[in-house]
Design a protein around this motif. Structure first.
Motif, PDB file in Angstrom:
ATOM      1  N   TRP A  24      -1.160  11.906   1.803  1.00  0.00           N
ATOM      2  CA  TRP A  24      -1.686  10.760   1.731  1.00  0.00           C
ATOM      3  C   TRP A  24      -0.844   9.734   1.172  1.00  0.00           C
ATOM      4  CZ3 TRP A  24      -6.234   8.759   2.522  1.00  0.00           C
ATOM      5  CH2 TRP A  24      -6.852   7.338   1.947  1.00  0.00           C
ATOM      6  N   VAL A  25       0.017  10.152   0.466  1.00  0.00           N
ATOM      7  CA  VAL A  25       1.122   9.321  -0.044  1.00  0.00           C
ATOM      8  C   VAL A  25       2.072   8.917   0.992  1.00  0.00           C
ATOM      9  CG1 VAL A  25       3.257   9.139  -1.566  1.00  0.00           C
ATOM     10  CG2 VAL A  25       1.112   9.882  -2.483  1.00  0.00           C
ATOM     11  N   ALA A  26       2.545   9.678   1.913  1.00  0.00           N
ATOM     12  CA  ALA A  26       3.278   9.499   3.076  1.00  0.00           C
ATOM     13  C   ALA A  26       2.441   8.318   3.951  1.00  0.00           C
ATOM     14  CB  ALA A  26       3.827  10.732   4.030  1.00  0.00           C
ATOM     15  N   PHE A  27       1.128   8.626   4.252  1.00  0.00           N
ATOM     16  CA  PHE A  27       0.637   7.597   5.024  1.00  0.00           C
ATOM     17  C   PHE A  27       0.313   6.335   4.564  1.00  0.00           C
ATOM     18  CE2 PHE A  27      -3.732   6.164   6.354  1.00  0.00           C
ATOM     19  CZ  PHE A  27      -3.574   5.833   7.713  1.00  0.00           C
ATOM     20  N   VAL A  28      -0.002   5.981   3.321  1.00  0.00           N
ATOM     21  CA  VAL A  28       0.072   4.847   2.717  1.00  0.00           C
ATOM     22  C   VAL A  28       1.318   4.064   2.569  1.00  0.00           C
ATOM     23  CG1 VAL A  28      -0.582   3.688   0.646  1.00  0.00           C
ATOM     24  CG2 VAL A  28      -1.995   5.670   1.323  1.00  0.00           C
ATOM     25  N   SER A  29       2.332   4.841   2.261  1.00  0.00           N
ATOM     26  CA  SER A  29       3.693   4.316   2.332  1.00  0.00           C
ATOM     27  C   SER A  29       4.022   3.985   3.627  1.00  0.00           C
ATOM     28  CB  SER A  29       4.629   5.520   1.962  1.00  0.00           C
ATOM     29  OG  SER A  29       4.379   5.748   0.299  1.00  0.00           O
ATOM     30  N   LEU A  31       2.065   2.985   5.933  1.00  0.00           N
ATOM     31  CA  LEU A  31       1.177   1.665   6.318  1.00  0.00           C
ATOM     32  C   LEU A  31       1.943   0.383   5.594  1.00  0.00           C
ATOM     33  CD1 LEU A  31      -2.532   2.657   6.047  1.00  0.00           C
ATOM     34  CD2 LEU A  31      -1.327   1.984   8.037  1.00  0.00           C
ATOM     35  N   PHE A  32       2.328   0.396   4.569  1.00  0.00           N
ATOM     36  CA  PHE A  32       2.742  -0.488   3.617  1.00  0.00           C
ATOM     37  C   PHE A  32       4.188  -0.945   4.078  1.00  0.00           C
ATOM     38  CE2 PHE A  32      -1.237  -0.176   1.564  1.00  0.00           C
ATOM     39  CZ  PHE A  32      -1.631  -1.637   1.332  1.00  0.00           C
ATOM     40  N   ASP A  33       4.870   0.106   4.679  1.00  0.00           N
ATOM     41  CA  ASP A  33       6.092  -0.140   5.030  1.00  0.00           C
ATOM     42  C   ASP A  33       6.506  -0.782   6.299  1.00  0.00           C
ATOM     43  OD1 ASP A  33       7.325   0.519   2.649  1.00  0.00           O
ATOM     44  OD2 ASP A  33       7.856   2.670   3.400  1.00  0.00           O
ATOM     45  N   PHE A  34       5.378  -0.478   7.408  1.00  0.00           N
ATOM     46  CA  PHE A  34       5.671  -0.840   8.734  1.00  0.00           C
ATOM     47  C   PHE A  34       4.396  -1.865   9.192  1.00  0.00           C
ATOM     48  CE2 PHE A  34       7.938   3.001   8.398  1.00  0.00           C
ATOM     49  CZ  PHE A  34       9.352   2.294   8.842  1.00  0.00           C
ATOM     50  N   VAL A  35       3.150  -1.875   8.563  1.00  0.00           N
ATOM     51  CA  VAL A  35       1.980  -2.217   9.157  1.00  0.00           C
ATOM     52  C   VAL A  35       1.593  -3.473   8.350  1.00  0.00           C
ATOM     53  CG1 VAL A  35      -0.549  -2.207   9.719  1.00  0.00           C
ATOM     54  CG2 VAL A  35       1.187  -0.385  10.155  1.00  0.00           C
ATOM     55  N   PHE A  36       1.342  -3.428   6.927  1.00  0.00           N
ATOM     56  CA  PHE A  36       1.124  -4.415   5.944  1.00  0.00           C
ATOM     57  C   PHE A  36       2.299  -4.960   5.258  1.00  0.00           C
ATOM     58  CE2 PHE A  36      -2.999  -1.454   6.133  1.00  0.00           C
ATOM     59  CZ  PHE A  36      -3.508  -2.448   7.102  1.00  0.00           C
ATOM     60  N   ILE A  37       3.390  -5.256   5.985  1.00  0.00           N
ATOM     61  CA  ILE A  37       4.731  -5.777   5.136  1.00  0.00           C
ATOM     62  C   ILE A  37       4.500  -6.773   4.141  1.00  0.00           C
ATOM     63  CG2 ILE A  37       6.904  -6.494   5.502  1.00  0.00           C
ATOM     64  CD1 ILE A  37       6.661  -5.439   8.595  1.00  0.00           C
ATOM     65  N   ASP A  38       3.731  -7.632   4.248  1.00  0.00           N
ATOM     66  CA  ASP A  38       3.441  -8.648   3.397  1.00  0.00           C
ATOM     67  C   ASP A  38       2.213  -8.802   2.499  1.00  0.00           C
ATOM     68  OD1 ASP A  38       5.866 -10.289   4.687  1.00  0.00           O
ATOM     69  OD2 ASP A  38       4.383 -11.117   6.117  1.00  0.00           O
ATOM     70  N   ALA A  39       1.678  -7.465   2.287  1.00  0.00           N
ATOM     71  CA  ALA A  39       0.703  -7.238   1.731  1.00  0.00           C
ATOM     72  C   ALA A  39       1.069  -7.294  -0.032  1.00  0.00           C
ATOM     73  CB  ALA A  39      -0.245  -5.867   1.857  1.00  0.00           C
ATOM     74  N   SER A  41       1.488  -6.196  -3.958  1.00  0.00           N
ATOM     75  CA  SER A  41       1.708  -4.880  -4.501  1.00  0.00           C
ATOM     76  C   SER A  41       0.373  -4.121  -4.867  1.00  0.00           C
ATOM     77  CB  SER A  41       2.766  -4.842  -5.483  1.00  0.00           C
ATOM     78  OG  SER A  41       2.229  -5.488  -6.577  1.00  0.00           O
ATOM     79  N   TRP A  42      -0.541  -4.871  -5.483  1.00  0.00           N
ATOM     80  CA  TRP A  42      -1.900  -4.443  -5.939  1.00  0.00           C
ATOM     81  C   TRP A  42      -2.788  -3.792  -4.726  1.00  0.00           C
ATOM     82  CZ3 TRP A  42      -6.277  -6.004  -3.543  1.00  0.00           C
ATOM     83  CH2 TRP A  42      -6.511  -7.405  -3.008  1.00  0.00           C
ATOM     84  N   ALA A  43      -2.572  -4.297  -3.796  1.00  0.00           N
ATOM     85  CA  ALA A  43      -3.299  -3.787  -2.471  1.00  0.00           C
ATOM     86  C   ALA A  43      -2.593  -2.156  -2.270  1.00  0.00           C
ATOM     87  CB  ALA A  43      -3.087  -4.358  -1.133  1.00  0.00           C
ATOM     88  N   PHE A  44      -1.253  -2.252  -2.180  1.00  0.00           N
ATOM     89  CA  PHE A  44      -0.783  -0.638  -2.176  1.00  0.00           C
ATOM     90  C   PHE A  44      -1.259   0.385  -3.526  1.00  0.00           C
ATOM     91  CE2 PHE A  44       2.624   2.069  -3.584  1.00  0.00           C
ATOM     92  CZ  PHE A  44       2.939   2.785  -2.597  1.00  0.00           C
ATOM     93  N   TYR A  45      -1.487  -0.420  -4.497  1.00  0.00           N
ATOM     94  CA  TYR A  45      -1.934   0.899  -5.538  1.00  0.00           C
ATOM     95  C   TYR A  45      -3.387   0.959  -5.045  1.00  0.00           C
ATOM     96  CZ  TYR A  45       2.551  -0.012  -7.735  1.00  0.00           C
ATOM     97  OH  TYR A  45       3.800  -0.181  -8.173  1.00  0.00           O
ATOM     98  N   MET A  46      -4.070  -0.136  -4.841  1.00  0.00           N
ATOM     99  CA  MET A  46      -5.517   0.432  -4.599  1.00  0.00           C
ATOM    100  C   MET A  46      -5.783   1.326  -3.469  1.00  0.00           C
ATOM    101  SD  MET A  46      -7.125  -1.444  -6.761  1.00  0.00           S
ATOM    102  CE  MET A  46      -9.112  -1.361  -6.062  1.00  0.00           C
ATOM    103  N   PHE A  47      -4.896   1.354  -2.285  1.00  0.00           N
ATOM    104  CA  PHE A  47      -4.920   2.302  -1.260  1.00  0.00           C
ATOM    105  C   PHE A  47      -4.520   3.741  -1.969  1.00  0.00           C
ATOM    106  CE2 PHE A  47      -5.275  -0.681   1.994  1.00  0.00           C
ATOM    107  CZ  PHE A  47      -5.684  -0.151   2.901  1.00  0.00           C
ATOM    108  N   MET A  48      -3.311   3.699  -2.801  1.00  0.00           N
ATOM    109  CA  MET A  48      -2.986   4.853  -3.575  1.00  0.00           C
ATOM    110  C   MET A  48      -4.205   5.549  -4.388  1.00  0.00           C
ATOM    111  SD  MET A  48      -0.110   6.114  -2.771  1.00  0.00           S
ATOM    112  CE  MET A  48       1.505   5.597  -2.060  1.00  0.00           C
TER     113      MET A  48
END
Length: 71
Positions: A24-29, A31-39, A41-48
């Protein structure tokens, strides 16, 4: 019950829990490193945090599927 007995009894379950968390952590990381680059940080934590209901949903559905297969 000692810690050794607890580990022996729940060894595979603990391994599955760890594996789910790592994936899960690898998948979300990813996504936010390559797909949702400009998202934000709160969105990253919500996905986590979404990993918690995803974990319980996945293992609940797995339990239901195994139960239906036995019937």
């Amino acid at each position: 019950m000692s810690i050794v007995d607890q580990l022996r009894e729940n060894q595979t379950g603990m391994l599955y829990d760890l594996l789910f968390a790592v994936v899960w952590v690898a998948f979300v990381s990813f996504l936010f490193d390559f797909v949702f680059i400009d998202a934000p940080s709160w969105a990253f934590y919500m996905f986590m945090l979404a990993g918690i209901p995803a974990y319980f949903g996945f293992f609940f559905s797995l339990k239901v599927a195994k139960q239906q297969q036995r019937e």
